[in-house]
Design an enzyme around this catalytic site. Sequence first.
Site, PDB file in Angstrom:
ATOM      1  CD  GLU B  92     -23.059  19.071  -5.857  1.00  0.00           C
ATOM      2  OE1 GLU B  92     -23.833  20.040  -5.873  1.00  0.00           O
ATOM      3  OE2 GLU B  92     -21.844  19.184  -5.586  1.00  0.00           O
ATOM      4  CB  CYS B 119     -11.957  17.999   0.482  1.00  0.00           C
ATOM      5  SG  CYS B 119     -13.236  17.161  -0.453  1.00  0.00           S
ATOM      6  N   GLY B 157     -16.798  11.532  -1.803  1.00  0.00           N
ATOM      7  CA  GLY B 157     -16.533  10.285  -1.091  1.00  0.00           C
ATOM      8  C   GLY B 157     -15.193   9.655  -1.421  1.00  0.00           C
ATOM      9  CD  GLU B 158     -10.691   6.846  -0.367  1.00  0.00           C
ATOM     10  OE1 GLU B 158     -10.195   7.952  -0.638  1.00  0.00           O
ATOM     11  OE2 GLU B 158     -10.375   5.799  -0.942  1.00  0.00           O
ATOM     12  CB  SER B 189      -9.107   9.288  -7.466  1.00  0.00           C
ATOM     13  OG  SER B 189      -8.299  10.098  -6.656  1.00  0.00           O
ATOM     14  CB  SER B 211      -5.340  12.131  -2.899  1.00  0.00           C
ATOM     15  OG  SER B 211      -6.470  12.019  -3.715  1.00  0.00           O
ATOM     16  CG  HIS B 287     -10.459  24.456  -7.630  1.00  0.00           C
ATOM     17  ND1 HIS B 287     -10.338  23.133  -7.952  1.00  0.00           N
ATOM     18  CD2 HIS B 287     -10.049  25.149  -8.723  1.00  0.00           C
ATOM     19  CE1 HIS B 287      -9.908  23.025  -9.206  1.00  0.00           C
ATOM     20  NE2 HIS B 287      -9.718  24.228  -9.684  1.00  0.00           N
ATOM     21  CB  CYS B 330     -10.451  19.032  -8.262  1.00  0.00           C
ATOM     22  SG  CYS B 330      -9.612  17.917  -7.155  1.00  0.00           S
TER      23      CYS B 330
END
Lengths: 226, 343
Positions: B92, B119, B157-158, B189, B211, B287, B330
């Site tokens: 996405e 997450c 993803g990281e 990020s 983060s 969220h 987020c």
Amino acid sequence: MAKPEEYSRKEQNLQSVKVVSNLEISPGVFLISWKRSVVFIPGQVVKLAVDQLQPPRIYSICSGNNSDLTGVLFNIKEDGYLTPRLATAIEGDELLVSNPYGSFHFEDGPEYWIATGTGIAPFYSKLKSGFSGNKIVIHGARHFNQFYFKDEFERTLGANYIRCCSGGPSAGIYQGHVTQYLLEQNKFPKDYKYYLCGKSMMVVDVRDLLISKGISYNNIFSEIYF
Amino acid sequence: MIKDQLFGKDLNELQEVCLSIGLPKYAGRQLAEWLYKKEINAIDEMSNLSKKARELLNEKFDLGLSAPSKVQISIDGTKKYLFPTLHNRFIETAMIPEEERKTVCVSTQVGCKMGCLFCMTGKQGFQGQLTAGEIVNQIRSISEFRNISNIVYMGMGEPFDNLEAVLKSLDILTSEWGYAMSPRRITVSSIGIIPAMIRFLNESEAHLAISLHTPFDSERQKLMPVQIAYPIAEVVREIKSWDFGRQRRVSFEYILFKGLNDTPLHVRELSRLLSGIRCRINLIRFHAVPGTPLESPDEETVNNFREQLNAKDITTTVRASRGQDIYAACGLLSTKELISAKL
């Protein structure tokens, strides 16, 4: 492009050690050891490299804190840089190792230790450091020969050592994934701490499952291999 | 068999492609021009290449562009795009319109290995790495492509766990032979994988966002298992040793969880931890994610926290929650349902 040595310039704290033993304890899985020179807490990790060309990778220590040797458990990643080289290391070869660090520490109280594959390493370190009272170990693996150190866990923990084999039936072993086993359990003590170690999907699934069964996330400690 | 993709190759690779089909090396620039400057949709549109060359390219390569298979639009105008990947998986991408800019939030992996408690992407596990082409395609293949002002690598993803592809995508986006975007319009990020962060700082000029979420070790470990391997204190120590200059920015993302990381003690420790870094903190309201025992703080708490940090001379902003109704905000991106459906 930066030169390879620039990548490792920040890793100046790596110490040179000599391999004392490198045992293939299961097909493709090795326990590599060197002489212990520093104090560590079971559950801590070290950064490990074979040279300065690539950044080190991080491994859980897989030996007792009173042992003469410090070791880590690794499986070969065929397309990796480090592990194929580690697998061919013999006595006297040089490794670059950081001081132990990390906060995946255990307490003396009642604990569940839940792992898959080589995620058993920090729990073996704890076991070999003399801690076994009030501990329940649940280890998941695909094949019967991937229950590393099973004799020692079985001898020390007896019925509190539970193996889950997803690859097929074996006598005395739960057949299925760790998550499946846990899902079938009715009650998890709320005063226990839950330590999880392994690949992310297992850790995330088990963590969610425990939370759904009423365990506070404050009592869940996770280490993910990535 | 999946053909090799042209889109996502850097200049050196395109020059190699040319040599492999008997074209001169300099034709690599022509290919880059077609791929990244002109908006072609087929190899046959590369009209300054001979018919034979185009046939050879078509024989060995796909163009490599992939249109989104679904678009959802939020009541606030945010769009969420669903893209298929090369190996029949899905990712996405969010496009966040604001008054004076349009920001695209790109994914770098299918799923994620990091397992952060808060997450949604982490809950689907890791299904694969994206190629540089698949990363850049998320920008090139959306309808707002021509008006994109900013790019953030904050989707699924990281990024530092897929560093080669991320660096290559940044190269394509910022090189004169590529899209020639300013790296100052791009932010990557990460949760702070230190060796990859060092390489990123060496090899890219894009902004860095980390983060953070709590300055305390034991708390962060419960929220973010990566804390065991790369403690935030070490990440910050590393950042402090870099000269970011006047143009490059480092910022810290801080999701606020009710009653967990929103106390004056956290403000004090953040101030101590970040002392000496010219940075800013982006506060993000949590969220809610199904099955997660964390809650979002109220408006007053968020504003108080921001004011306390500003009073400590840490520039702090509150990021507006966008696209929450379509799960584009987020921490909410996930294609887990599509994995289950396929299996």
